[in-house]
Design an enzyme around this catalytic site. Structure first.
Site, PDB file in Angstrom:
ATOM      1  N   ASP A  93       0.822  -1.218   0.000  1.00  0.00           N
ATOM      2  CA  ASP A  93       0.000   0.000   0.000  1.00  0.00           C
ATOM      3  C   ASP A  93       0.857   1.271   0.000  1.00  0.00           C
ATOM      4  O   ASP A  93       0.500   2.272  -0.616  1.00  0.00           O
ATOM      5  CB  ASP A  93      -0.893  -0.023   1.251  1.00  0.00           C
ATOM      6  CG  ASP A  93      -2.239   0.646   1.046  1.00  0.00           C
ATOM      7  OD1 ASP A  93      -2.599   0.890  -0.115  1.00  0.00           O
ATOM      8  OD2 ASP A  93      -2.929   0.911   2.044  1.00  0.00           O
ATOM      9  N   GLY A 151      -5.071  10.080  10.030  1.00  0.00           N
ATOM     10  CA  GLY A 151      -3.683   9.675   9.804  1.00  0.00           C
ATOM     11  C   GLY A 151      -3.090  10.142   8.489  1.00  0.00           C
ATOM     12  O   GLY A 151      -3.813  10.378   7.514  1.00  0.00           O
ATOM     13  N   ALA A 152      -1.776  10.262   8.478  1.00  0.00           N
ATOM     14  CA  ALA A 152      -1.011  10.510   7.239  1.00  0.00           C
ATOM     15  C   ALA A 152      -0.672   9.154   6.611  1.00  0.00           C
ATOM     16  O   ALA A 152      -0.932   8.103   7.190  1.00  0.00           O
ATOM     17  CB  ALA A 152       0.256  11.289   7.571  1.00  0.00           C
ATOM     18  N   ASN A 154       2.409   7.947   5.686  1.00  0.00           N
ATOM     19  CA  ASN A 154       3.774   7.410   5.724  1.00  0.00           C
ATOM     20  C   ASN A 154       3.959   6.250   6.697  1.00  0.00           C
ATOM     21  O   ASN A 154       4.793   5.380   6.474  1.00  0.00           O
ATOM     22  CB  ASN A 154       4.784   8.522   6.001  1.00  0.00           C
ATOM     23  CG  ASN A 154       4.549   9.209   7.319  1.00  0.00           C
ATOM     24  OD1 ASN A 154       3.448   9.191   7.852  1.00  0.00           O
ATOM     25  ND2 ASN A 154       5.589   9.820   7.843  1.00  0.00           N
ATOM     26  N   PRO A 178      -7.940   6.639   8.071  1.00  0.00           N
ATOM     27  CA  PRO A 178      -6.613   6.582   7.462  1.00  0.00           C
ATOM     28  C   PRO A 178      -6.546   7.503   6.255  1.00  0.00           C
ATOM     29  O   PRO A 178      -7.583   7.938   5.737  1.00  0.00           O
ATOM     30  CB  PRO A 178      -6.485   5.121   7.029  1.00  0.00           C
ATOM     31  CG  PRO A 178      -7.882   4.639   6.848  1.00  0.00           C
ATOM     32  CD  PRO A 178      -8.769   5.467   7.748  1.00  0.00           C
ATOM     33  N   VAL A 181      -4.787   7.451   0.636  1.00  0.00           N
ATOM     34  CA  VAL A 181      -3.691   6.889  -0.169  1.00  0.00           C
ATOM     35  C   VAL A 181      -3.270   5.521   0.381  1.00  0.00           C
ATOM     36  O   VAL A 181      -2.793   4.667  -0.353  1.00  0.00           O
ATOM     37  CB  VAL A 181      -2.490   7.870  -0.167  1.00  0.00           C
ATOM     38  CG1 VAL A 181      -1.369   7.378  -1.062  1.00  0.00           C
ATOM     39  CG2 VAL A 181      -2.938   9.258  -0.598  1.00  0.00           C
ATOM     40  N   GLU A 252       0.239  16.465  15.065  1.00  0.00           N
ATOM     41  CA  GLU A 252       1.617  16.062  14.750  1.00  0.00           C
ATOM     42  C   GLU A 252       1.867  16.445  13.303  1.00  0.00           C
ATOM     43  O   GLU A 252       1.332  15.827  12.387  1.00  0.00           O
ATOM     44  CB  GLU A 252       1.785  14.542  14.950  1.00  0.00           C
ATOM     45  CG  GLU A 252       1.606  14.082  16.380  1.00  0.00           C
ATOM     46  CD  GLU A 252       2.695  14.582  17.323  1.00  0.00           C
ATOM     47  OE1 GLU A 252       3.728  15.074  16.842  1.00  0.00           O
ATOM     48  OE2 GLU A 252       2.491  14.504  18.537  1.00  0.00           O
ATOM     49  N   GLY A 254       4.481  18.775  10.213  1.00  0.00           N
ATOM     50  CA  GLY A 254       5.712  18.596   9.453  1.00  0.00           C
ATOM     51  C   GLY A 254       6.951  19.172  10.129  1.00  0.00           C
ATOM     52  O   GLY A 254       6.884  19.752  11.205  1.00  0.00           O
ATOM     53  N   CYS A 286       8.498  12.377   9.048  1.00  0.00           N
ATOM     54  CA  CYS A 286       8.298  13.760   9.490  1.00  0.00           C
ATOM     55  C   CYS A 286       9.520  14.319  10.193  1.00  0.00           C
ATOM     56  O   CYS A 286       9.832  15.501  10.087  1.00  0.00           O
ATOM     57  CB  CYS A 286       7.088  13.846  10.407  1.00  0.00           C
ATOM     58  SG  CYS A 286       7.164  12.664  11.760  1.00  0.00           S
ATOM     59  N   GLU A 394       9.555  21.707   3.674  1.00  0.00           N
ATOM     60  CA  GLU A 394       9.575  20.256   3.845  1.00  0.00           C
ATOM     61  C   GLU A 394       9.348  19.595   2.493  1.00  0.00           C
ATOM     62  O   GLU A 394       8.353  19.870   1.817  1.00  0.00           O
ATOM     63  CB  GLU A 394       8.469  19.836   4.816  1.00  0.00           C
ATOM     64  CG  GLU A 394       8.484  18.345   5.099  1.00  0.00           C
ATOM     65  CD  GLU A 394       7.330  17.899   5.980  1.00  0.00           C
ATOM     66  OE1 GLU A 394       6.177  18.286   5.702  1.00  0.00           O
ATOM     67  OE2 GLU A 394       7.582  17.147   6.934  1.00  0.00           O
ATOM     68  N   GLY A 467       3.489  21.398  15.647  1.00  0.00           N
ATOM     69  CA  GLY A 467       2.435  20.650  16.314  1.00  0.00           C
ATOM     70  C   GLY A 467       1.978  21.182  17.644  1.00  0.00           C
ATOM     71  O   GLY A 467       2.493  22.159  18.171  1.00  0.00           O
ATOM     72  N   GLU A 471       2.591  12.776  21.739  1.00  0.00           N
ATOM     73  CA  GLU A 471       2.241  11.362  21.601  1.00  0.00           C
ATOM     74  C   GLU A 471       3.294  10.540  22.335  1.00  0.00           C
ATOM     75  O   GLU A 471       4.464  10.948  22.417  1.00  0.00           O
ATOM     76  CB  GLU A 471       2.188  10.947  20.126  1.00  0.00           C
ATOM     77  CG  GLU A 471       0.967  11.529  19.434  1.00  0.00           C
ATOM     78  CD  GLU A 471       0.699  10.961  18.056  1.00  0.00           C
ATOM     79  OE1 GLU A 471       1.662  10.666  17.327  1.00  0.00           O
ATOM     80  OE2 GLU A 471      -0.490  10.837  17.701  1.00  0.00           O
TER      81      GLU A 471
HETATM   82  P1  NDP Z   1      -2.199  15.737   4.805  1.00  0.00           P
HETATM   83  O1  NDP Z   1      -2.263  16.901   5.717  1.00  0.00           O
HETATM   84  O2  NDP Z   1      -2.397  15.943   3.368  1.00  0.00           O
HETATM   85  O3  NDP Z   1      -3.274  14.635   5.234  1.00  0.00           O
HETATM   86  C1  NDP Z   1      -3.310  14.062   6.522  1.00  0.00           C
HETATM   87  C2  NDP Z   1      -4.682  13.478   6.774  1.00  0.00           C
HETATM   88  O4  NDP Z   1      -5.639  14.526   6.848  1.00  0.00           O
HETATM   89  C3  NDP Z   1      -5.155  12.554   5.676  1.00  0.00           C
HETATM   90  O5  NDP Z   1      -5.890  11.503   6.248  1.00  0.00           O
HETATM   91  C4  NDP Z   1      -6.035  13.469   4.845  1.00  0.00           C
HETATM   92  O6  NDP Z   1      -6.966  12.770   4.076  1.00  0.00           O
HETATM   93  C5  NDP Z   1      -6.691  14.276   5.929  1.00  0.00           C
HETATM   94  N1  NDP Z   1      -7.231  15.563   5.526  1.00  0.00           N
HETATM   95  C6  NDP Z   1      -7.023  16.264   4.390  1.00  0.00           C
HETATM   96  N2  NDP Z   1      -7.715  17.440   4.413  1.00  0.00           N
HETATM   97  C7  NDP Z   1      -8.367  17.479   5.600  1.00  0.00           C
HETATM   98  C8  NDP Z   1      -9.220  18.426   6.234  1.00  0.00           C
HETATM   99  N3  NDP Z   1      -9.544  19.584   5.656  1.00  0.00           N
HETATM  100  N4  NDP Z   1      -9.701  18.142   7.460  1.00  0.00           N
HETATM  101  C9  NDP Z   1      -9.361  16.998   8.092  1.00  0.00           C
HETATM  102  N5  NDP Z   1      -8.567  16.050   7.540  1.00  0.00           N
HETATM  103  C10 NDP Z   1      -8.063  16.296   6.311  1.00  0.00           C
HETATM  104  O7  NDP Z   1      -0.801  15.032   5.119  1.00  0.00           O
HETATM  105  P2  NDP Z   1      -0.100  13.858   4.300  1.00  0.00           P
HETATM  106  O8  NDP Z   1      -1.005  12.675   4.293  1.00  0.00           O
HETATM  107  O9  NDP Z   1       0.403  14.421   3.023  1.00  0.00           O
HETATM  108  O10 NDP Z   1       1.106  13.476   5.250  1.00  0.00           O
HETATM  109  C11 NDP Z   1       2.380  14.032   5.143  1.00  0.00           C
HETATM  110  C12 NDP Z   1       2.587  15.077   6.222  1.00  0.00           C
HETATM  111  O11 NDP Z   1       2.410  14.483   7.507  1.00  0.00           O
HETATM  112  C13 NDP Z   1       3.980  15.658   6.218  1.00  0.00           C
HETATM  113  O12 NDP Z   1       3.923  17.056   6.357  1.00  0.00           O
HETATM  114  C14 NDP Z   1       4.613  15.066   7.462  1.00  0.00           C
HETATM  115  O13 NDP Z   1       5.632  15.839   8.013  1.00  0.00           O
HETATM  116  C15 NDP Z   1       3.445  14.933   8.378  1.00  0.00           C
HETATM  117  N6  NDP Z   1       3.708  13.903   9.394  1.00  0.00           N
HETATM  118  C16 NDP Z   1       3.941  14.313  10.689  1.00  0.00           C
HETATM  119  C17 NDP Z   1       4.253  13.386  11.671  1.00  0.00           C
HETATM  120  C18 NDP Z   1       4.494  13.809  13.087  1.00  0.00           C
HETATM  121  O14 NDP Z   1       4.434  12.965  13.971  1.00  0.00           O
HETATM  122  N7  NDP Z   1       4.789  15.064  13.368  1.00  0.00           N
HETATM  123  C19 NDP Z   1       4.366  11.959  11.362  1.00  0.00           C
HETATM  124  C20 NDP Z   1       4.073  11.650   9.975  1.00  0.00           C
HETATM  125  C21 NDP Z   1       3.775  12.600   9.038  1.00  0.00           C
HETATM  126  P3  NDP Z   1      -6.540  12.240   2.617  1.00  0.00           P
HETATM  127  O15 NDP Z   1      -5.168  11.701   2.685  1.00  0.00           O
HETATM  128  O16 NDP Z   1      -7.524  11.188   2.371  1.00  0.00           O
HETATM  129  O17 NDP Z   1      -6.631  13.439   1.730  1.00  0.00           O
END
Ligand code: NDP
Length: 500
Positions: A93, A151-152, A154, A178, A181, A252, A254, A286, A394, A467, A471
């Site tokens: 995935d 969730g993100a 990664n 989740p 993606v 949490e 970027g 991240c 980032e 953030g 966690e």
């Molecule tokens: P996104 O912000 O694009 O998406 C995160 C989640 O939020 C996804 O499930 C997404 O859905 C959902 N989402 C999108 N728009 C909204 C909204 N308006 N309201 C509520 N939820 C929404 O992040 P990415 O998935 O691209 O993840 C990468 C980012 O995550 C990087 O910046 C990285 O640094 C950060 N990250 C931080 C961590 C930490 O612990 N600090 C750990 C891991 C990653 P969908 O994907 O379905 O669009």
């Protein structure tokens, strides 16, 4: 292809209630082949999930910590028994190598569940404060209600577990969304909890795009949102959580973290760590240390050590091959974004390309369909400066930037010159210098002579735009409870409005 993936609400996997449900497709990033069709949750499905979690809260919140701990520990052992099977799905995935997912992703999620299954046994106790001879105050720790995890992509199962573990241990119920993606392992986690005996409605999975997350952030029946993702999305979630019903949040987000190599560092160790801090999970971590500050006196040697490691240590290919340690990026859209940054680094920033880049194709085995995968070569830029876009934003891909400095005061100032404050690290054999420099970092997660390990016992949370909240570690449990204070008076009540 996997069978169509459903929603998991109130203990049951079922399709969306809509007559014409919206379906989306999960893609294998190594080949771009479809993996599964997934049912998106409609507002009616989401309300069903909130109602089920609200009902389940009535009984789950009244279970004893020992009862909850027993069920959660059962889930831990099922996760460990199914480790390789879950890791394989996660690799398909996300595109992350099985060598990672089978050793880190499921394992670190299970560790955190085990940690909170234990922490709730003693971490939910209140206090008693003696006021007067016949009056005292006592406090109790009460669960919040229905909590939501968003969730993100990664670390899908790890993020799900890091979020739901303290929530469930504290007596809350949970709805997980989740990333669209990478939706597959959330449903496996639902199976695991069911097999462990978690009652219906306590853990639910709803699939879909950002709109699903936005609906949940705005829903007044939800008590808390724990979100992982980009800064800009986090701001929207925060605003919506506050504007709708002043929800509790953990965000949490970027980072653009500094990785500082002092002149007295063990350079081999620092180079090994810089590789992990930039190329693990194909750079989609991240906390990556993407701004690598190297003292000018050791720059040439450090560059040589990095190049040796890229040449001899990176094994790209089919993520399911246990020997492979470097996979594709998670999606076509994300690989285009990362390539855009590399192009900018080459053509606009004009940083010097040490290896990788867009023109030098990554070597991949033939005959496995990998030519259609979203692979990007491990890329190192050097002679960078702080104003370059590749050093400010980032990238979330395999792009390492080397910057040189002359003095400790200078590197501290430049390392902190960002609104993000997720992580930082220092490499040196001088332990005084290590603590001195780390103590000046504007970052919530710091490492000395290592990078990336984030055990269950270690509280992690970003500062600044990286953030809100924590966690893991014992502090995380307190983010899923609220305090009730009770003043008990046994010494009589002093009337104010009595006839005198
Ligand atoms: P996104 O912000 O694009 O998406 C995160 C989640 O939020 C996804 O499930 C997404 O859905 C959902 N989402 C999108 N728009 C909204 C909204 N308006 N309201 C509520 N939820 C929404 O992040 P990415 O998935 O691209 O993840 C990468 C980012 O995550 C990087 O910046 C990285 O640094 C950060 N990250 C931080 C961590 C930490 O612990 N600090 C750990 C891991 C990653 P969908 O994907 O379905 O669009």
């Amino acid at each position: 292809m996997f069978p169509d993936q459903h929603l998991f609400i109130d203990g049951t996997f079922s399709p969306s209630v809509e007559e014409n449900p919206t379906l989306f497709t999960s893609i294998n990033p190594a080949t771009s082949a479809p993996l599964a069709r997934i049912h998106e949750a409609s507002p009616r499905d989401l309300q069903h999930a909130v109602d089920a979690a609200t009902k389940a809260f009535e009984t789950w919140s009244k279970t004893t910590p020992v009862e909850r701990s027993r069920i959660l520990n059962k889930a831990v052992s099922i996760l460990r028994d199914r480790n390789d099977e879950i890791a394989r799905v996660e690799s398909l995935d996300t595109g992350k190598p099985f060598s990672e997912t089978s050793t880190v992703d499921v394992a670190t999620g299970a560790d955190v569940l085990e940690y909170f299954a234990g922490a709730c046994l003693s971490g939910l106790e209140g206090k008693m404060v003696r006021l007067r001879e016949k009056a005292w105050v006592y406090t109790t720790k009460e669960p919040l209600g229905v909590c939501v995890g968003i969730g993100a992509w990664n670390y899908p199962i790890q993020i799900a577990l890091w979020k739901c573990a303290p929530a469930l241990a504290a007596g809350n119920t949970f709805i997980f969304k989740p990333s669209e993606v990478t939706p597959l392992t959330a449903n496996i986690l639902a199976e695991v909890f069911t097999a462990a005996g978690l009652p219906s409605g306590v853990f639910n999975v709803v699939h879909g795009s950002g709109g699903v997350g936005a609906w949940l952030s705005n829903c007044s029946g939800v008590a808390k949102i724990s979100f992982t993702g980009q800064v800009e999305t986090g701001k929207k979630v925060y605003a919506s959580a506050a504007g709708s019903s002043l929800k509790n949040v953990t965000l949490e987000l970027g980072g653009k973290s500094p990785f500082i190599v002092l002149p007295e560092a063990d350079l081999g160790l620092a180079a090994d760590a810089a590789m992990v801090a930039n190329f693990y999970s194909c750079g989609q971590v991240c906390t990556n240390g993407t701004r690598v500050f190297v003292h000018s006196s050791i720059k040439s040697e450090f560059e040589k050590l990095l190049l040796e490691r890229v040449r001899d240590g990176i094994r790209s290919g089919d993520p399911l091959d246990p020997n492979v340690n470097f996979g594709p990026l998670v999606s076509e859209g994300h690989s285009e974004k990362v390539k855009g940054y590399i192009r900018h680094g080459e053509e606009v920033d004009r940083a010097r390309l040490l290896c990788g880049g867009l023109k030098r194709a990554i070597s991949l085995p033939d005959g496995k369909g990998l030519e259609k995968g979203f692979f990007v070569a491990p890329t190192i830029f050097t002679d960078c400066n702080d104003s370059m876009l590749i050093c400010r934003e980032e990238i979330f891909g395999p792009v390492l930037s080397i910057l040189t400095y002359e003095t400790e005061e200078e590197v501290v100032r430049r390392a902190n010159d960002t609104e993000l404050g997720l992580a930082a690290g220092v490499f040196t054999k001088d332990i005084d210098a290590a603590h001195r420099v780390v103590g000046k970092m504007n970052a919530g997660i710091c490492w000395i002579n290592t990078w990336g390990e984030s055990p269950a016992e270690m509280p992690v949370g970003g500062w600044g735009l990286s953030g809100v909240g924590i966690e893991n570690g014992s502090e995380a449990l307190s983010q899923f409870v609220r305090t009730r204070s009770v003043l008990v008076e046994n010494g009589g009540f002093q009337a104010v409005f009595s006839a005198s």
